[in-house]
Design a protein around this motif. Structure first.
Motif, PDB file in Angstrom:
ATOM      1  N   ASN A  76     -81.772  49.423 -17.710  1.00 20.86           N
ATOM      2  CA  ASN A  76     -81.712  48.006 -17.321  1.00 20.86           C
ATOM      3  C   ASN A  76     -81.232  47.863 -15.879  1.00 20.86           C
ATOM      4  N   ARG A  77     -80.252  48.682 -15.521  1.00 18.42           N
ATOM      5  CA  ARG A  77     -79.778  48.646 -14.137  1.00 18.42           C
ATOM      6  C   ARG A  77     -80.904  49.000 -13.168  1.00 18.42           C
ATOM      7  N   GLU A  79     -84.088  48.683 -13.657  1.00 19.27           N
ATOM      8  CA  GLU A  79     -85.063  47.595 -13.613  1.00 19.27           C
ATOM      9  C   GLU A  79     -84.582  46.484 -12.681  1.00 19.27           C
ATOM     10  N   GLU A  80     -83.272  46.175 -12.771  1.00 18.53           N
ATOM     11  CA  GLU A  80     -82.727  45.159 -11.872  1.00 18.53           C
ATOM     12  C   GLU A  80     -82.843  45.608 -10.417  1.00 18.53           C
ATOM     13  N   GLN A  83     -86.389  45.288  -9.310  1.00 18.80           N
ATOM     14  CA  GLN A  83     -86.742  43.908  -9.010  1.00 18.80           C
ATOM     15  C   GLN A  83     -86.179  43.484  -7.659  1.00 18.80           C
ATOM     16  N   GLN A  84     -84.918  43.887  -7.404  1.00 18.06           N
ATOM     17  CA  GLN A  84     -84.320  43.546  -6.117  1.00 18.06           C
ATOM     18  C   GLN A  84     -85.075  44.199  -4.963  1.00 18.06           C
ATOM     19  N   GLY A 180     -78.183  47.922  -6.363  1.00 23.81           N
ATOM     20  CA  GLY A 180     -78.566  46.553  -6.679  1.00 23.81           C
ATOM     21  C   GLY A 180     -77.851  45.551  -5.800  1.00 23.81           C
ATOM     22  N   SER A 184     -79.623  43.218  -3.112  1.00 24.70           N
ATOM     23  CA  SER A 184     -79.451  41.765  -3.201  1.00 24.70           C
ATOM     24  C   SER A 184     -78.947  41.201  -1.879  1.00 24.70           C
TER      25      SER A 184
END
Length: 334
Positions: A76-77, A79-80, A83-84, A180, A184
């Motif tokens: 999940n990390r 994937e985040e 996405q970032q 991440g 971001s």
């Protein structure tokens, strides 16, 4: 003797009872007893071994479950982070498009063309290198990625014991969080830059920068002698003389806020370019747009004429910035 004799005496008055047991029977019984004992020992050892294996298996199942949870969390990390990074790449592409930086490709279709082609003698930035980093820094950027990515950090621990696994996943999770957060922050910075570039692009698109018409400059901005009164007065724009019917072009993107008769200017047109900038076109022969229309730089908006208070076919061109007239020649760059 081929047998063993056992004498059993119950008491002093009883007759003794004798039993004759062959020796091979005794040997067979001894062997049988030894086999039974061996089987019992093997069975006992196997029981405790299975019990220990079951306990170890239960521990492994718990550890595997925990590792699956850690892998799920880490996935999940990632994937985040993905996405970032996708967001960062998309923002970088937009920034490159707006700023016309090298490495920007057109969108749509298979034949992609660079908007800023490589110029001989210049070093083009490779696609994907962060903005602000030159081509010579790309190798260092890649090496830093191999060393640990954004956020730094030492090498990952080697696999070994259970504690090493825990440290490994904790390190990966921590590094994913760092990546991440870094992505971001980079995306937020690019969004701010994108907004600033877009604002500047809008200003550039909406800023008058070309001659509104072909012709001859017959009167400049500032003080002059009026051809009608002979007195010295302020001329709020410039006059461009040309043949009757010569096209007038919009010098920048704008919206028509007035089109019609305007006193001594005759048939006049006013464009609002935003950011407090307006342009005025006087003495036109014909207006080709209407109030509310949006025009782009180079669009035909009117024809030169001699309407209103005029001595001959020409365009009276005025540039206003926040309500004050400016020298239009300061807004002509072609």
């Amino acid at each position: 003797m081929d047998s063993y004799t056992l004498i059993w005496v119950r008491d002093a008055r009883s007759r003794p009872v004798q039993f004759a047991i062959p020796k091979y029977r005794v040997k067979q019984a001894g062997i049988a007893a030894a086999v039974v004992m061996l089987i019992g020992l093997v069975g006992t050892w196997d029981y405790w071994r299975l019990r220990a294996d079951n306990a170890e298996l239960a521990e492994l199942r718990v550890e595997a479950f925990e590792q699956r949870e850690q892998i799920t969390l880490f996935t999940n990390r990632l994937e985040e982070v993905g996405q970032q990074l996708t967001r960062v790449m998309d923002l970088e592409r937009k920034v490159r498009i707006i700023a016309n930086l090298p490495g920007t490709a057109g969108v749509g279709g298979d034949d992609l063309a660079e908007l800023a082609p490589h110029v001989e003698g210049e070093v083009a930035l490779p696609v994907g290198v962060p903005i602000g980093m030159g081509a010579d820094d790309s190798s260092g950027f890649e090496s830093r990625n191999r060393r640990g990515g954004q956020g730094g950090g030492g090498p990952l621990p080697e696999f070994g014991s259970s504690s090493a696994h825990d440290v490994f996943f904790e390190s990966l999770d921590h590094r994913a969080v760092e990546l991440g957060d870094g992505a971001s922050a980079r995306a937020d910075s690019l969004e701010v830059l994108l907004g600033q570039l877009d604002d500047k692009r809008q200003r550039l698109v909406s800023s008058p920068s070309i001659w509104p018409s072909k012709g001859w400059l017959t009167s400049r901005f500032g003080a002059r002698v009026s051809p009608f009164t002979g007195l010295r007065q302020h001329h709020s724009g410039i006059d461009i003389a040309a043949a009757d019917g010569t096209p007038i072009h919009a010098p920048a993107r704008g919206r028509v806020i007035f089109a019609g008769r305007k006193g001594p200017l005759g048939n006049a047109l006013v464009l609002d370019h935003g950011f407090g900038v307006k342009t005025v076109y006087g003495h036109t022969k014909e207006i080709l747009v209407k109030t509310g229309d949006t025009v782009e730089r180079g669009d035909r908006i009117a024809l030169i004429g001699s309407s209103g208070r005029s001595t001959g076919p020409h365009l009276h061109y005025v540039v206003e910035v926040k309500g004050k007239t400016r020298n239009p020649l300061d807004y002509i760059f072609d």
